[in-house]
Design an enzyme around this catalytic site. Structure first.
Site, mmCIF file in Angstrom:
data_model
loop_
_atom_site.group_PDB
_atom_site.id
_atom_site.type_symbol
_atom_site.label_atom_id
_atom_site.label_comp_id
_atom_site.label_asym_id
_atom_site.label_seq_id
_atom_site.Cartn_x
_atom_site.Cartn_y
_atom_site.Cartn_z
ATOM 1 N N ASP A 114 9.294 -4.356 6.928
ATOM 2 C CA ASP A 114 9.995 -3.801 5.760
ATOM 3 C C ASP A 114 10.587 -2.434 6.048
ATOM 4 O O ASP A 114 11.222 -1.838 5.180
ATOM 5 C CB ASP A 114 9.045 -3.691 4.563
ATOM 6 C CG ASP A 114 8.061 -2.544 4.723
ATOM 7 O OD1 ASP A 114 7.824 -1.814 3.743
ATOM 8 O OD2 ASP A 114 7.525 -2.357 5.836
ATOM 9 N N SER A 153 -0.662 1.369 10.652
ATOM 10 C CA SER A 153 -1.841 1.760 9.867
ATOM 11 C C SER A 153 -3.114 1.776 10.717
ATOM 12 O O SER A 153 -3.356 0.862 11.495
ATOM 13 C CB SER A 153 -2.037 0.764 8.710
ATOM 14 O OG SER A 153 -3.273 0.998 8.081
ATOM 15 N N ARG A 178 0.733 8.794 10.783
ATOM 16 C CA ARG A 178 0.239 9.849 9.891
ATOM 17 C C ARG A 178 0.674 11.227 10.370
ATOM 18 O O ARG A 178 1.119 12.064 9.584
ATOM 19 C CB ARG A 178 -1.294 9.761 9.834
ATOM 20 C CG ARG A 178 -1.906 10.404 8.605
ATOM 21 C CD ARG A 178 -3.420 10.297 8.642
ATOM 22 N NE ARG A 178 -3.847 8.917 8.846
ATOM 23 C CZ ARG A 178 -5.035 8.567 9.307
ATOM 24 N NH1 ARG A 178 -5.905 9.482 9.650
ATOM 25 N NH2 ARG A 178 -5.369 7.296 9.455
ATOM 26 N N GLY A 226 6.317 3.012 7.865
ATOM 27 C CA GLY A 226 6.213 2.598 9.266
ATOM 28 C C GLY A 226 6.027 3.741 10.241
ATOM 29 O O GLY A 226 6.029 3.558 11.446
ATOM 30 N N THR A 261 0.833 -1.210 0.000
ATOM 31 C CA THR A 261 0.000 0.000 0.000
ATOM 32 C C THR A 261 0.864 1.256 0.000
ATOM 33 O O THR A 261 0.337 2.364 -0.026
ATOM 34 C CB THR A 261 -0.938 0.020 1.220
ATOM 35 O OG1 THR A 261 -0.194 -0.411 2.345
ATOM 36 C CG2 THR A 261 -2.120 -0.914 1.030
ATOM 37 N N ASN A 277 -5.863 1.759 9.198
ATOM 38 C CA ASN A 277 -6.825 1.145 8.266
ATOM 39 C C ASN A 277 -6.585 -0.352 8.097
ATOM 40 O O ASN A 277 -7.040 -0.957 7.135
ATOM 41 C CB ASN A 277 -6.722 1.830 6.901
ATOM 42 C CG ASN A 277 -6.961 3.329 7.009
ATOM 43 O OD1 ASN A 277 -8.024 3.762 7.431
ATOM 44 N ND2 ASN A 277 -5.969 4.128 6.659
ATOM 45 N N LYS A 328 6.263 2.993 16.232
ATOM 46 C CA LYS A 328 7.602 2.452 15.991
ATOM 47 C C LYS A 328 8.562 3.628 15.754
ATOM 48 O O LYS A 328 8.127 4.623 15.209
ATOM 49 C CB LYS A 328 7.581 1.543 14.753
ATOM 50 C CG LYS A 328 6.574 0.405 14.832
ATOM 51 C CD LYS A 328 6.397 -0.248 13.453
ATOM 52 C CE LYS A 328 5.247 -1.226 13.444
ATOM 53 N NZ LYS A 328 5.001 -1.803 12.117
#
Length: 226
Positions: free
Chosen positions: A170, A116, A49, A46, A17, A118, A145
């Site tokens: 990742d 996320s 927002r 990671g 995403t 979502n 994180k």
């Protein structure tokens, strides 16, 4: 075979995403007169927002009143969700279902540990929601994180000792969080970027079932190089 806890990040590990985040952030940045590149987008992986928007404004040397800041965060999420709305199973990254199904067949508990907000929506869209015993996302974590809270909460929900947990990540921030939680960290991506991880694979096609068996039987353990 020891009961382990397998914890997966979402963006860039189970589904990609990141491209949708990039499109939404680029549109927002353009709207406030900030140039935003894919290289900068890597630094937002990671990251929450709020922190992401703070970074973008910093790069453009901009400041915003709190009201505008919050409005932009909401707008970015709406824009991102219009992309998510159309997600389908074919957006699951290669061999992820193979690994999930194998671990489930071995009765190993699985958790999602993601920044996320979502996560439920995305997992539902790609039909993976029922595979996870626990989901810890951005709605249930006070500190993001590289703080280990997200993974420690996941371990608690799985009722597995943190040292018996394995994290697939990742992002550098996620690898640091897994190491801080004293969990085995498996980087998915570039070795040069994720060099703090205990093990690194470019994607799940490189992870053999033997490797998973060796983790479950304690033949593969945390490296002491952190």
């Amino acid at each position: 075979m020891t009961k382990k806890g397998f914890i997966f990040d979402l963006d860039g590990v189970i589904v990609d995403t990141a491209k949708y985040h990039f499109l939404a952030w680029r549109k927002l940045a353009k709207g406030v007169g900030v140039d935003f590149t894919e290289i900068q987008n890597e630094q937002l992986k990671g990251v929450s927002r709020q922190k992401s928007l703070e970074k973008i404004l910093e790069w453009g040397n901009k400041t915003l009143p709190e009201e505008d800041f919050n409005r932009l965060m909401a707008l970015k999420n709406e824009d991102y969700l219009t992309h998510v709305e159309n997600m389908k199973e074919d957006e699951i990254l290669p061999d992820v279902p193979k690994v999930l199904n194998y671990l489930i067949s071995k009765e190993q508990p699985l958790a999602l540990g993601s920044a996320s907000k979502n996560a439920h929506t995305i997992l539902d869209k790609v039909n993976l929601l029922e595979k996870f015993n626990a989901i810890v996302d951005g709605n249930g974590v006070k500190i993001g994180k590289p703080n280990p809270e997200v993974f420690l909460n996941a371990a608690k929900l799985l009722t597995v000792n943190p040292k018996d947990c394995i994290v697939f990540e990742d992002a550098v921030a996620g690898v640091k969080a897994a190491n801080a939680a004293n969990m085995i960290s498996i980087g998915i991506g570039e070795q040069s970027v994720l060099n703090e991880a205990d093990y690194v694979f470019s994607d799940f096609t490189e992870i053999s079932l033997e490797f998973l068996d060796d983790i479950m039987s304690n033949k593969i353990t945390k490296q002491n190089n952190h």
